[in-house]
Design an enzyme around this catalytic site. Sequence first.
Site, PDB file in Angstrom:
ATOM      1  N   GLY A   1      23.943-113.106  12.180  1.00  0.00           N
ATOM      2  CA  GLY A   1      24.972-112.257  12.750  1.00  0.00           C
ATOM      3  C   GLY A   1      26.351-112.880  12.802  1.00  0.00           C
ATOM      4  N   LYS A   2      26.483-114.161  12.446  1.00  0.00           N
ATOM      5  CA  LYS A   2      27.765-114.851  12.604  1.00  0.00           C
ATOM      6  C   LYS A   2      28.782-114.394  11.568  1.00  0.00           C
ATOM      7  CE  LYS A   2      26.442-117.330  16.112  1.00  0.00           C
ATOM      8  NZ  LYS A   2      25.060-116.858  16.256  1.00  0.00           N
ATOM      9  N   ASN A   3      30.058-114.677  11.860  1.00  0.00           N
ATOM     10  CA  ASN A   3      31.145-114.208  11.008  1.00  0.00           C
ATOM     11  C   ASN A   3      31.107-114.818   9.610  1.00  0.00           C
ATOM     12  OD1 ASN A   3      31.763-113.255  13.558  1.00  0.00           O
ATOM     13  ND2 ASN A   3      33.949-113.658  13.380  1.00  0.00           N
TER      14      ASN A   3
END
Length: 399
Positions: A197-199
Amino acid sequence: MMTKLAIDGGTPVRTAPFPAWPVHGEEEERLVLEVVRSGKWGGTAGRKMLSELETTFAAMHGAKHAVTLVNGTLGLTVALQSVGVGPGDEVIMPPYTFIATATSALLFGAIPVFVDVEPDTLLLNPELVEAAITPRTKAIVAVHLAGLPADMGRLKEIARRRGLRLIEDAAQGVGASRAGEPVGALGDVGSFSFQMGKNVTAGEGGIVLTNDDAVADMAWSLANVGRIRSGAWYQHEHIGWNLRMTELQAALALGQLSRFESQFARRERNAALLNELLAPIDGVSPARRPSEVERHAQHLYVFFLDDALATPENKAEAIRRLQAEGVPVAAGYVSLNRNRAVAADIRKWTGETRSYDCPVSERASDSRALWLHQNVLLAEERDMYDIRDAVRKVMASFA
């Protein structure tokens, strides 16, 4: 007259989905295929993609050294151990954070000490840190929650004066900066995550940054089964583990970095617009962005129910109503000072039942804080007006 809520049979503000995550394309495919064809997939031989990722990521954050690892959680464990934190040592940290901030210490018997957060940023409150320092305190962990940089200037001053090590949990903070300095190597060492889910995502993975040569060497050794950089293959000078990231994951992360700045700018623009759109609405307020923050990673868009409305029941109902209107709002973290598993592990290591008074974090968790995830901020500008309309409609329903 108020428009009928979607949960009561009215028309939702929006039915179109927000952008899917992760975003990927030809660059990821090209780099992964290059790795597959090379036959060098692991974290030792070859290391073309891993070396490029470490060099690129360190340069982005003004760091001298980078070490890639399997994930951000174990990155924090390695960060703590690389600066000398050991079993029984106390580590000050905020409770409004992902559980990995605490479990990364508990994994080897270091003890989390929870210090409350600022009410309008949910960042570790520097004003409360010194009162929590004991003879067993070894380090402070600053969490760049939601991608908003913590007040590293004040925390560095406390750490220096009290002889403590300062670690950055920058899992959500890729590319962020405050007071002219990028996060990640402002303290002794910082840890980032490439979780799904990280950028910037590689599916899983992580990286630690530091400007300290000795810390970098120790972090590398801990992640490479105790070897040393100049040593022989079977020369194990420390107890370490195989925590190496792979070439395939590095290829994915490099592909993600190819579009990172354009995504960063879009998130910043849409978050700024949302701040303007939500500010006049009775019942909610955006989280505060300190004036010295130049770059907010916007991994989460955080806003609050106002005090008059903030009860656990109203928060749960607001989430239910907003989701029905097509806005994928989330409830956020459970304050870690009240997590039973964390408390049980602290008791296992210390033989004590410890309690921590963190009313701001608890209230944010129970009744105030609401989130939108970073993919929502990759939508079009007009979609921010849909969020505004949904929030306004739902808040009016509480009047």
